[in-house]
Design an enzyme around this catalytic site. Structure first.
Site, PDB file in Angstrom:
ATOM      1  N   GLN A 132       0.815  -1.213   0.000  1.00 57.42           N
ATOM      2  CA  GLN A 132       0.000   0.000   0.000  1.00 57.42           C
ATOM      3  C   GLN A 132       0.855   1.271   0.000  1.00 57.42           C
ATOM      4  OE1 GLN A 132      -3.600  -0.713   0.468  1.00 57.42           O
ATOM      5  NE2 GLN A 132      -3.837   1.313  -0.424  1.00 57.42           N
ATOM      6  N   LYS A 163      -2.837  -0.738   6.632  1.00 55.95           N
ATOM      7  CA  LYS A 163      -3.828  -1.777   6.306  1.00 55.95           C
ATOM      8  C   LYS A 163      -4.326  -2.385   7.607  1.00 55.95           C
ATOM      9  CE  LYS A 163      -5.783  -3.923   2.802  1.00 55.95           C
ATOM     10  NZ  LYS A 163      -6.183  -3.432   1.477  1.00 55.95           N
ATOM     11  N   ASP A 220     -12.155  -3.380   1.996  1.00 53.41           N
ATOM     12  CA  ASP A 220     -11.345  -4.356   1.253  1.00 53.41           C
ATOM     13  C   ASP A 220     -12.220  -5.610   1.225  1.00 53.41           C
ATOM     14  OD1 ASP A 220      -8.532  -4.948   0.106  1.00 53.41           O
ATOM     15  OD2 ASP A 220      -8.810  -6.633   1.434  1.00 53.41           O
ATOM     16  N   THR A 259     -11.974   0.890  -8.326  1.00 51.86           N
ATOM     17  CA  THR A 259     -10.857  -0.046  -8.510  1.00 51.86           C
ATOM     18  C   THR A 259     -11.017  -0.807  -9.826  1.00 51.86           C
ATOM     19  OG1 THR A 259     -10.720  -0.230  -6.116  1.00 51.86           O
ATOM     20  CG2 THR A 259      -9.507  -1.855  -7.393  1.00 51.86           C
ATOM     21  N   SER A 287     -10.400   7.201  -3.127  1.00 50.86           N
ATOM     22  CA  SER A 287     -10.543   7.458  -1.690  1.00 50.86           C
ATOM     23  C   SER A 287      -9.875   8.782  -1.331  1.00 50.86           C
ATOM     24  CB  SER A 287      -9.882   6.349  -0.878  1.00 50.86           C
ATOM     25  OG  SER A 287     -10.722   5.229  -0.826  1.00 50.86           O
TER      26      SER A 287
HETATM   27  P1  NDP Z   1     -15.017  -8.574  -2.328  1.00 49.04           P
HETATM   28  O1  NDP Z   1     -15.154  -9.145  -0.973  1.00 49.04           O
HETATM   29  O2  NDP Z   1     -16.051  -7.625  -2.823  1.00 49.04           O
HETATM   30  O3  NDP Z   1     -14.906  -9.754  -3.410  1.00 49.04           O
HETATM   31  C1  NDP Z   1     -13.937 -10.741  -3.334  1.00 49.04           C
HETATM   32  C2  NDP Z   1     -14.229 -11.772  -4.392  1.00 49.04           C
HETATM   33  O4  NDP Z   1     -13.175 -12.706  -4.439  1.00 49.04           O
HETATM   34  C3  NDP Z   1     -15.499 -12.558  -4.115  1.00 49.04           C
HETATM   35  O5  NDP Z   1     -16.067 -12.976  -5.332  1.00 49.04           O
HETATM   36  C4  NDP Z   1     -14.976 -13.764  -3.324  1.00 49.04           C
HETATM   37  O6  NDP Z   1     -15.801 -14.907  -3.429  1.00 49.04           O
HETATM   38  C5  NDP Z   1     -13.658 -14.001  -4.031  1.00 49.04           C
HETATM   39  N1  NDP Z   1     -12.666 -14.603  -3.137  1.00 49.04           N
HETATM   40  C6  NDP Z   1     -12.248 -14.128  -1.936  1.00 49.04           C
HETATM   41  N2  NDP Z   1     -11.354 -14.948  -1.401  1.00 49.04           N
HETATM   42  C7  NDP Z   1     -11.214 -15.976  -2.275  1.00 49.04           C
HETATM   43  C8  NDP Z   1     -10.428 -17.155  -2.277  1.00 49.04           C
HETATM   44  N3  NDP Z   1      -9.609 -17.442  -1.280  1.00 49.04           N
HETATM   45  N4  NDP Z   1     -10.535 -17.957  -3.358  1.00 49.04           N
HETATM   46  C9  NDP Z   1     -11.367 -17.654  -4.364  1.00 49.04           C
HETATM   47  N5  NDP Z   1     -12.144 -16.562  -4.416  1.00 49.04           N
HETATM   48  C10 NDP Z   1     -12.051 -15.734  -3.381  1.00 49.04           C
HETATM   49  O7  NDP Z   1     -13.558  -7.900  -2.369  1.00 49.04           O
HETATM   50  P2  NDP Z   1     -13.001  -6.809  -3.371  1.00 49.04           P
HETATM   51  O8  NDP Z   1     -13.560  -7.009  -4.721  1.00 49.04           O
HETATM   52  O9  NDP Z   1     -13.121  -5.491  -2.713  1.00 49.04           O
HETATM   53  O10 NDP Z   1     -11.449  -7.170  -3.360  1.00 49.04           O
HETATM   54  C11 NDP Z   1     -10.870  -8.139  -4.231  1.00 49.04           C
HETATM   55  C12 NDP Z   1      -9.378  -7.961  -4.289  1.00 49.04           C
HETATM   56  O11 NDP Z   1      -9.070  -6.633  -4.734  1.00 49.04           O
HETATM   57  C13 NDP Z   1      -8.638  -8.111  -2.955  1.00 49.04           C
HETATM   58  O12 NDP Z   1      -7.357  -8.646  -3.201  1.00 49.04           O
HETATM   59  C14 NDP Z   1      -8.489  -6.676  -2.487  1.00 49.04           C
HETATM   60  O13 NDP Z   1      -7.411  -6.512  -1.598  1.00 49.04           O
HETATM   61  C15 NDP Z   1      -8.235  -5.984  -3.800  1.00 49.04           C
HETATM   62  N6  NDP Z   1      -8.492  -4.558  -3.810  1.00 49.04           N
HETATM   63  C16 NDP Z   1      -9.748  -4.062  -3.562  1.00 49.04           C
HETATM   64  C17 NDP Z   1      -9.978  -2.706  -3.623  1.00 49.04           C
HETATM   65  C18 NDP Z   1     -11.349  -2.138  -3.483  1.00 49.04           C
HETATM   66  O14 NDP Z   1     -11.496  -0.932  -3.730  1.00 49.04           O
HETATM   67  N7  NDP Z   1     -12.352  -2.906  -3.153  1.00 49.04           N
HETATM   68  C19 NDP Z   1      -8.871  -1.753  -3.860  1.00 49.04           C
HETATM   69  C20 NDP Z   1      -7.622  -2.381  -4.184  1.00 49.04           C
HETATM   70  C21 NDP Z   1      -7.448  -3.723  -4.117  1.00 49.04           C
HETATM   71  P3  NDP Z   1     -17.052 -15.105  -2.443  1.00 49.04           P
HETATM   72  O15 NDP Z   1     -18.169 -14.289  -3.012  1.00 49.04           O
HETATM   73  O16 NDP Z   1     -17.286 -16.567  -2.486  1.00 49.04           O
HETATM   74  O17 NDP Z   1     -16.611 -14.608  -1.099  1.00 49.04           O
END
Ligand code: NDP
Length: 444
Positions: free
Chosen positions: A110, A125, A165, A208, A376
């Protein structure tokens, strides 16, 4: 032994059992090698040793009561990693896998990501091993209130500004903000990703995913290409994945596969995003449902198989280490040309090597997913100025930031003789400003 190697060895010795932190630090510090060679004064000032040691680590107990009266205790974390260029800024993750190693790897990344945006924000974080899945709204509220009852004393609009997150979306930010306001009696921009009715910014939800696609679009454009007609595979179906899909489709791409943590869907006619949104955002159900609602689509149990779906562009948007070397080889064999990381560290170090050796344009997370934190920071600017910008205004600023990040990392890679190596380019471009500020502040 080189300075970088020395610091890495020491880091592993001092922080055993933190594999994700070791992985991120190895990727980052290795690419600083040419910079520290050019700046011997950094070693004298123990700059890297200070850079990899968080300024502060806060760990706390989060007790809460479920709907049946059962008492639970989770672990809470906030790692305030580096405030050289601005207040700590970074998301909160609620997921059972959360531990100190994961929060530290995310915090370290970050710092550079925030610097890359060109905005004055430091790196932090946090999160908890709490799993919001299957919990009622009331349980999530009680958890968030308990979490904030400790966290409030460590954060503030000019000190540390957390955001969402994995597992922390609009609902959780609302509960966290409500509790902060109640304890502190201050309606200030202490969290970002807030709802529009209480100080949030337009485009934050989309930022994002949109930002990832804006950067990938710029990479395509610089190669006289575009998203039009490209087959795209997106992992995840959460916040980042959904809005990456929306923007890629708007630019003419054919998004053919997505997943959640149980399995993946393939729809060669193009994913119907309204169906995915209904299932994941409204019903909070499993993506498996998609195949029962959309004719001609398929569902496959398990996640890894998604990388066997042929595509031109892969956008991993779920979680860390979802693409290993084997999956990377499969993607390359099936003709992938661009990989843009929406999630944090979704590719293993070995997978990155496979992509780079094959000449795939690889856009690393800290650059490609910086759109969220950049927006943000725009939310923070609007909060302090009591301003409210239109969707178009924020979207245009976001696009501009993503295009600038692309060119800054491209230029940094060239400057150090590593043209096209955006892992090195992003790390170096982000590090330059932080290193300069840390040197200016003396030994602190
Ligand atoms: P969400 O919780 O909205 O979505 C996460 C998605 O990934 C869901 O579909 C979830 O499935 C799936 N998932 C989570 N863990 C696993 C796993 N171990 N194996 C397979 N699928 C998995 O999170 P975000 O979309 O916000 O974040 C996704 C990624 O992006 C993360 O790495 C986060 O750190 C990164 N990120 C997010 C930002 C943001 O603005 N939101 C900014 C920068 C980075 P299920 O529905 O089954 O839980």
């Amino acid at each position: 032994m080189s300075y970088v190697q020395k610091v890495l060895e020491e880091l592993k010795k001092k922080n055993p059992n933190e594999p994700e932190f070791h992985q991120a630090a190895t990727e980052i510090l290795t690419s600083f090698q040419p910079v520290v060679e050019r700046h011997p004064e950094y070693e004298k000032a123990a700059l890297l040793e200070r850079f990899v040691e968080p300024e502060r680590v806060i760990m706390f107990r989060v007790p809460w009561v479920d709907d049946k009266g059962g008492v639970h205790v989770n672990k809470g974390y906030r790692v305030q990693f580096n405030s050289a260029i601005g207040p700590y800024k970074g998301g909160l993750r609620f997921h059972p896998s959360v531990n100190l190693s994961i929060i530290k790897f995310l915090g370290l990344e970050q710092i550079l990501k925030n610097s890359l945006t060109g905005l004055p924000i430091g790196g932090g974080k946090g999160g908890s091993d709490f799993d919001p899945k299957g919990k009622s709204d009331n349980e999530v509220m009680r958890f968030c209130q308990s979490f904030m009852t400790e966290l409030y004393r460590h954060i503030g609009q000019d000190t540390d500004v957390p955001a969402g997150d994995i597992g922390v979306g609009g609902r959780e930010i609302g509960y966290l903000f409500g509790q902060y306001k109640r304890i502190r009696d201050e309606h200030v921009g202490v969290l970002t990703g807030r709802g529009l009715s209480y100080g949030g910014s337009l485009v934050r939800t989309e930022a994002t995913g949109y930002g990832l696609v804006y950067m990938t679009e710029e990479a395509l454009k610089c190669r006289n290409d575009s998203f039009a007609g490209k087959r795209v595979v997106i992992s995840g179906s959460g916040n980042v994945a959904i809005y990456a899909c929306e923007k890629a489709q708007a630019l003419g791409a054919l998004v053919v596969a997505m997943y959640d943590s149980n399995g993946y869907i393939v729809d060669n006619a193009g994913i119907k995003l309204d169906v995915v949104k209904q299932i994941k955002e409204v019903e909070r159900a499993r993506i498996k449902e998609y195949a029962t609602r959309v004719k001609g689509s398929e569902y496959h149990e398990g996640c890894k198989g998604i990388w066997s779906v042929p595509c031109d562009v892969a956008l991993p948007c779920a979680t860390q280490n979802e693409i290993d070397a084997e999956s990377a080889k499969l993607l390359v064999k099936n003709g992938v040309k661009y990989v843009g990381e929406g999630a944090n560290m979704p590719s293993t170090l070995e997978a990155i090597e496979v992509f780079q050796k094959a000449g795939v344009v690889f856009l690393p997370a800290k650059a490609a997913n910086a759109g969220g934190v950049a927006t943000s920071a725009l939310e923070m600017a609007q909060s302090s100025g009591r301003l409210f910008w239109t969707f178009e205004e924020v979207d245009a600023k976001l696009k501009n930031i993503m295009v600038n990040i692309y060119h800054n990392m491209d230029d940094a890679a060239r400057e150090y003789g590593m043209e096209g190596n955006y892992v090195a380019g992003a790390n170096i471009a982000g590090f330059k400003k932080v290193a300069e500020a840390m040197m200016a502040h003396g030994i602190v």
